[in-house]
Design a protein around this motif. Structure first.
Motif, mmCIF file in Angstrom:
data_model
loop_
_atom_site.group_PDB
_atom_site.id
_atom_site.type_symbol
_atom_site.label_atom_id
_atom_site.label_comp_id
_atom_site.label_asym_id
_atom_site.label_seq_id
_atom_site.Cartn_x
_atom_site.Cartn_y
_atom_site.Cartn_z
ATOM 1 N N ILE A 93 36.736 -9.326 39.862
ATOM 2 C CA ILE A 93 35.431 -8.928 39.755
ATOM 3 C C ILE A 93 35.241 -9.745 38.450
ATOM 4 N N GLY A 94 35.679 -10.187 37.402
ATOM 5 C CA GLY A 94 35.494 -10.605 36.301
ATOM 6 C C GLY A 94 36.783 -11.059 35.398
ATOM 7 N N GLN A 95 36.650 -11.080 34.214
ATOM 8 C CA GLN A 95 37.806 -11.233 32.960
ATOM 9 C C GLN A 95 37.785 -10.418 32.033
ATOM 10 N N LYS A 96 39.014 -10.044 31.508
ATOM 11 C CA LYS A 96 39.214 -9.426 30.310
ATOM 12 C C LYS A 96 40.084 -10.432 29.519
ATOM 13 N N GLN A 97 39.516 -10.585 28.205
ATOM 14 C CA GLN A 97 39.741 -11.538 27.404
ATOM 15 C C GLN A 97 40.092 -11.196 26.056
ATOM 16 N N LEU A 98 41.224 -11.747 25.291
ATOM 17 C CA LEU A 98 41.340 -11.710 23.948
ATOM 18 C C LEU A 98 40.835 -13.117 23.344
ATOM 19 N N TRP A 99 40.024 -12.996 22.244
ATOM 20 C CA TRP A 99 39.778 -14.014 21.559
ATOM 21 C C TRP A 99 40.508 -14.241 20.390
ATOM 22 N N PHE A 100 40.498 -15.635 20.209
ATOM 23 C CA PHE A 100 41.281 -15.945 19.081
ATOM 24 C C PHE A 100 40.294 -16.829 18.237
ATOM 25 N N LYS A 140 28.224 -13.869 30.538
ATOM 26 C CA LYS A 140 29.054 -13.936 29.368
ATOM 27 C C LYS A 140 28.507 -13.330 28.014
ATOM 28 N N ARG A 141 27.268 -13.356 27.766
ATOM 29 C CA ARG A 141 26.588 -13.224 26.488
ATOM 30 C C ARG A 141 27.275 -11.962 25.548
ATOM 31 N N ASN A 142 27.410 -10.820 26.373
ATOM 32 C CA ASN A 142 27.788 -9.717 25.666
ATOM 33 C C ASN A 142 29.172 -9.714 25.014
ATOM 34 N N VAL A 143 29.993 -10.576 25.771
ATOM 35 C CA VAL A 143 31.549 -10.551 25.310
ATOM 36 C C VAL A 143 31.383 -11.558 24.150
ATOM 37 N N TYR A 144 30.553 -12.593 24.355
ATOM 38 C CA TYR A 144 30.494 -13.583 23.222
ATOM 39 C C TYR A 144 30.068 -12.911 21.753
ATOM 40 N N LYS A 145 28.892 -12.091 22.056
ATOM 41 C CA LYS A 145 28.382 -11.125 20.777
ATOM 42 C C LYS A 145 29.414 -10.327 20.477
ATOM 43 N N LYS A 146 30.529 -9.779 21.245
ATOM 44 C CA LYS A 146 31.206 -8.729 20.661
ATOM 45 C C LYS A 146 32.467 -9.289 19.924
ATOM 46 N N ALA A 147 33.021 -10.512 20.690
ATOM 47 C CA ALA A 147 34.055 -11.436 20.096
ATOM 48 C C ALA A 147 33.691 -11.979 18.547
ATOM 49 N N LEU A 148 32.340 -12.492 18.465
ATOM 50 C CA LEU A 148 31.815 -13.080 17.244
ATOM 51 C C LEU A 148 31.616 -12.086 16.135
ATOM 52 N N ASP A 149 31.284 -10.797 16.592
ATOM 53 C CA ASP A 149 30.993 -9.826 15.711
ATOM 54 C C ASP A 149 32.206 -9.326 15.127
ATOM 55 N N GLU A 150 33.481 -9.244 15.980
ATOM 56 C CA GLU A 150 34.621 -8.579 15.569
ATOM 57 C C GLU A 150 35.247 -9.732 14.594
ATOM 58 N N LEU A 151 35.219 -10.827 14.894
ATOM 59 C CA LEU A 151 35.853 -11.954 14.185
ATOM 60 C C LEU A 151 35.055 -12.434 12.942
ATOM 61 N N GLN A 152 33.755 -11.979 12.890
ATOM 62 C CA GLN A 152 32.931 -12.509 11.809
ATOM 63 C C GLN A 152 33.728 -12.437 10.642
ATOM 64 N N VAL A 153 34.175 -11.104 9.843
ATOM 65 C CA VAL A 153 34.754 -10.900 8.459
ATOM 66 C C VAL A 153 35.725 -11.881 8.488
ATOM 67 N N ALA A 154 36.704 -12.122 9.048
ATOM 68 C CA ALA A 154 37.971 -13.248 9.209
ATOM 69 C C ALA A 154 37.242 -14.509 9.170
ATOM 70 N N TYR A 155 36.172 -15.081 9.809
ATOM 71 C CA TYR A 155 35.602 -16.139 9.744
ATOM 72 C C TYR A 155 35.115 -16.334 8.201
ATOM 73 N N ASN A 156 34.290 -15.336 7.925
ATOM 74 C CA ASN A 156 33.593 -15.314 6.448
ATOM 75 C C ASN A 156 34.797 -15.431 5.428
ATOM 76 N N LYS A 157 35.773 -14.849 5.541
ATOM 77 C CA LYS A 157 36.963 -15.023 4.468
ATOM 78 C C LYS A 157 37.639 -16.363 4.546
ATOM 79 N N ALA A 158 37.646 -17.006 5.744
ATOM 80 C CA ALA A 158 38.396 -18.277 5.642
ATOM 81 C C ALA A 158 37.356 -19.323 5.266
#
Length: 164
Positions: A93-100, A140-158
């Motif tokens: 019915i869909g996908q469950k994803q871990l984002w890197f 896929k929009r909601n998953v993209y938003k959630k992944a980018l939101d969670e990873l934003q701090v690490a992205y900003n630090k990098a």
């Protein structure tokens, strides 16, 4: 491999360059753009799947990237009804994803689409961090938003480390 709830385990790859732009790939023969992603094979660890998919989908190896961060839990999306293969068992019915979140080391000249058994993309471009959720297919929009939101701090630090 489909889990008991009908979701296929998958990894998503958000690759950024030293200018802070994200790799945005065009599905072969379509006007559909997305981040690279792919299924996790039986007995495969998510990080290993991410590195395998990185090579198969965009031609890069572990030497071409630095793993910056990953989402802390699975993010789910459901397929629209017309994409669900009702006759497959079990039904997915869909996908469950871990984002890197991956930093590209180098200029991107090694990016290619011919390393896997079947090319999934035929072009790429670099986009701004928050551009993807606006342009990816709606389901896929909601998953993209959630992944980018969670990873934003690490992205900003990098990015801050790159600037200093």
């Amino acid at each position: 491999m489909i889990d008991a709830d009908g979701y296929r385990p998958n990894v998503g790859l958000i690759i950024f360059n030293d200018e802070g732009k994200l790799l945005w790939a065009k599905r072969i023969g379509q006007e559909a753009w997305q981040f690279p992603q792919g299924g996790i094979q039986r007995n495969e660890q998510p990080r290993d799947a991410a590195l395998r998919e990185l090579h198969e989908e965009v031609g890069l190896t572990h030497e071409d990237i630095e793993v910056v961060a990953a989402t802390s839990s699975w993010l789910h999306y459901e397929l629209p009804p017309h994409l669900i293969r009702q006759k497959s068992h079990p039904v997915c019915i869909g996908q469950k994803q871990l984002w890197f979140l991956l930093r590209l080391v180098g200029d991107g000249s090694k990016i290619s689409f011919d390393k896997g058994s079947k090319a999934e993309f035929d072009n790429f471009r670099w986009i701004d961090y928050w551009e993807a959720p606006v342009h990816v297919v709606e389901f896929k929009r909601n998953v993209y938003k959630k992944a980018l939101d969670e990873l934003q701090v690490a992205y900003n630090k990098a990015m801050e480390l790159l600037r200093n």
